[in-house]
Design a protein around this motif. Structure first.
Motif, PDB file in Angstrom:
ATOM      1  N   GLN A   1       0.832  -1.204   0.000  1.00 42.21           N
ATOM      2  CA  GLN A   1       0.000   0.000   0.000  1.00 42.21           C
ATOM      3  C   GLN A   1       0.864   1.250   0.000  1.00 42.21           C
ATOM      4  O   GLN A   1       0.520   2.260  -0.635  1.00 42.21           O
ATOM      5  CB  GLN A   1      -0.927  -0.012   1.214  1.00 42.21           C
TER       6      GLN A   1
ATOM      7  N   GLY B   1       1.625   2.444  -3.393  1.00 42.99           N
ATOM      8  CA  GLY B   1       0.519   2.825  -4.253  1.00 42.99           C
ATOM      9  C   GLY B   1      -0.312   1.675  -4.773  1.00 42.99           C
ATOM     10  O   GLY B   1      -1.225   1.884  -5.584  1.00 42.99           O
TER      11      GLY B   1
ATOM     12  N   GLN C   1      -1.771  -2.607  -9.304  1.00 45.13           N
ATOM     13  CA  GLN C   1      -1.464  -1.244  -9.727  1.00 45.13           C
ATOM     14  C   GLN C   1      -1.455  -1.239 -11.251  1.00 45.13           C
ATOM     15  O   GLN C   1      -0.526  -1.786 -11.873  1.00 45.13           O
ATOM     16  CB  GLN C   1      -0.131  -0.756  -9.155  1.00 45.13           C
TER      17      GLN C   1
ATOM     18  N   LYS D   1       9.044   3.254  -8.755  1.00 40.30           N
ATOM     19  CA  LYS D   1       8.207   4.347  -8.261  1.00 40.30           C
ATOM     20  C   LYS D   1       9.060   5.509  -7.743  1.00 40.30           C
ATOM     21  O   LYS D   1       8.733   6.684  -7.963  1.00 40.30           O
ATOM     22  CB  LYS D   1       7.282   3.830  -7.144  1.00 40.30           C
TER      23      LYS D   1
END
Length: 463
Positions: free
Chosen positions: A57, A60, A78, A144
């Motif tokens: 989490q 994302g 995702q 990310k």
């Protein structure tokens, strides 16, 4: 669309710069005693699932720990990127640590030590499978951090019962098939060919696990008072087990080889080119002579031939000292490794017939099933396989190899049967990692190089 070289370089640099933080996260997961086969550790399995859920989490992912009749399955998605959709699988549960006295340190207090080939991470689950699982998670984290996004659509399914039969995963997959379906499944639970040569496993044996308990008398008997006259269940069990193999090493079950195909000569030639040393392989385990089917190489025996192994026998008095007893019961755990074309249900049925055919009339037997899954073979011309081979070759000193494996990862067969998906088995472990044994370890180079490898593979898939 293709990932620019400067973008890929930036993500790889992020991996290198954040390796210490990646290790801290791995160590936090390793400290959780997620032993799935022992009910005493059920809360630890839940804690591992919750830890992974929160970790994903934070990246994302829409992540949840889904309940099952056993331990939770962590599912995460995702899908912001374009391009293909991959489903990554790993397992957060681990094997028991027994015998504890053979560990050099607390198995759930991971340490970095100096090994003969470089630094190693020591602790239960380092190689099987928490260390491997986290290589993929940390690759996603690097993407990310460096770019703000993932290069492809990614789902994850992380289970907590792989080491205890995984019986709840197939019904979970069937119930959630629409959600889990992707273009390719990725599994990180296998080995490199050697420390400089990555590999993708395209042949994986299936598994049938059985436990039998034979009962003769209604209680334990004095061996002086009842010896000869009373049937001994250990002897009955020993006779049954002895009849499982012929002198030439082949398995005696009715129809055992009916669906086993011979390996093509071209494939055998490719295996010979790998330079595998049969003698050195056995010497590493303190052995000298191959014990399976005669006139077949060790690689052929462990990659492409089915087998039957006795994994444990229990009966009578096994404590200190001596006790002259004829036990009432004796039991054994027996596994079969299957190759492509073999039906697990057919082999289980043949084994049970083998036992019943040899059981004296005044004895009884109970069977307990411990998992079953078919073998898999991955097509050698698939685009995902070719992209992954190229990415691995870019990361490691030697070109990536295509290999088989004697092990079983049941979920790979379930991906094909339930979701109609092929699986790429890409792992960074080594044969000396002592998985399932005391002092399990994972090379630091495997963890670091594994993260970098997944970064490259995901970039290749985006093209």
């Amino acid at each position: 669309m293709p990932v620019p070289n400067q973008t890929l370089d930036a993500v790889l640099a992020q991996v290198d710069a954040s390796l210490d933080q990646s290790l801290e996260r791995l160590f936090s997961l390793l400290r959780i005693k997620s032993i799935s086969t022992d009910p005493a550790f059920a809360s630890d399995c839940q804690r591992a699932a919750d830890w992974l859920t929160e970790n994903l989490q934070s990246l994302g992912f829409v992540a949840t720990a889904r309940p099952t009749p056993g331990h939770p399955v962590v599912v995460a998605h995702q899908h912001d990127a374009a391009g293909p959709h991959v489903l990554f699988y790993g397992h957060y549960d681990v094997q028991p640590v027994d015998p504890l006295n053979l560990w050099h340190a607390d198995p759930f207090e991971p340490q970095i030590k100096q090994g003969p080939d470089g630094k190693i991470i020591v602790g239960r689950g380092t190689s099987d499978d928490k260390g491997q699982l986290m290589t993929f998670v940390e690759a996603c984290r690097a993407w990310k951090a460096a770019t703000g996004a993932l290069p492809v659509r990614i789902s994850m399914m992380l289970e907590g019962e792989e080491e205890s039969g995984g019986k709840n995963l197939p019904p979970f997959m069937r119930a959630n098939a629409d959600e889990l379906k992707a273009d390719i499944a990725l599994v990180c639970d296998t080995d490199m060919w050697d420390r400089k040569t990555p590999s993708i496993t395209t042949m994986l044996r299936g598994l049938v696990g059985e436990e039998i308990e034979i009962t003769c008398a209604n209680k334990d008997l004095h061996s002086g008072m009842f010896g000869n006259a009373a049937r001994n269940p250990i002897q009955v069990l020993a006779n049954i087990i002895a009849d499982l193999r012929r002198p030439d090493g082949s398995v005696t079950l009715e129809g055992f080889y009916d669906d086993v195909a011979e390996v093509p000569d071209a494939v055998k030639a490719g295996w010979r080119d790998l330079g595998f040393d049969d003698v050195a392989f056995l010497e590493g385990a303190g052995l000298a002579l191959p014990a399976g089917e005669q006139n077949r190489s060790v690689l052929e025996q462990i990659w492409a031939r089915p087998t039957c192994e006795i994994n444990g026998i229990t009966g009578g008095y096994t404590g200190d000292g001596f006790k002259t007893v004829i036990p009432a019961r004796a039991s054994a755990k027996i596994s079969f490794r299957l190759v492509s074309g073999m039906d697990p249900d057919k082999i289980r049925t043949a084994f049970r017939k083998h036992v019943r055919d040899r059981l004296p009339e005044d004895c009884t037997v109970e069977f307990s099933e411990h998992g079953g899954a078919p073998a898999i073979t991955v097509p050698s011309d698939g685009i995902f396989l070719q992209k992954a081979l190229a990415a691995l070759t870019d990361e490691w000193p030697n070109p990536a190899a295509i290999t088989g494996s004697g092990g079983s990862i049941p979920v790979a067969g379930e991906f094909k049967k339930i979701l109609d998906m092929d699986t790429l088995l890409i792992g960074f472990a080594h044969v000396d990692d002592a998985i399932h044994s005391p002092n399990e370890k994972y090379d630091l180079a495997s963890f670091h190089g594994g993260i970098r490898s997944w970064v490259r593979i995901l970039a290749g898939f985006a093209d």
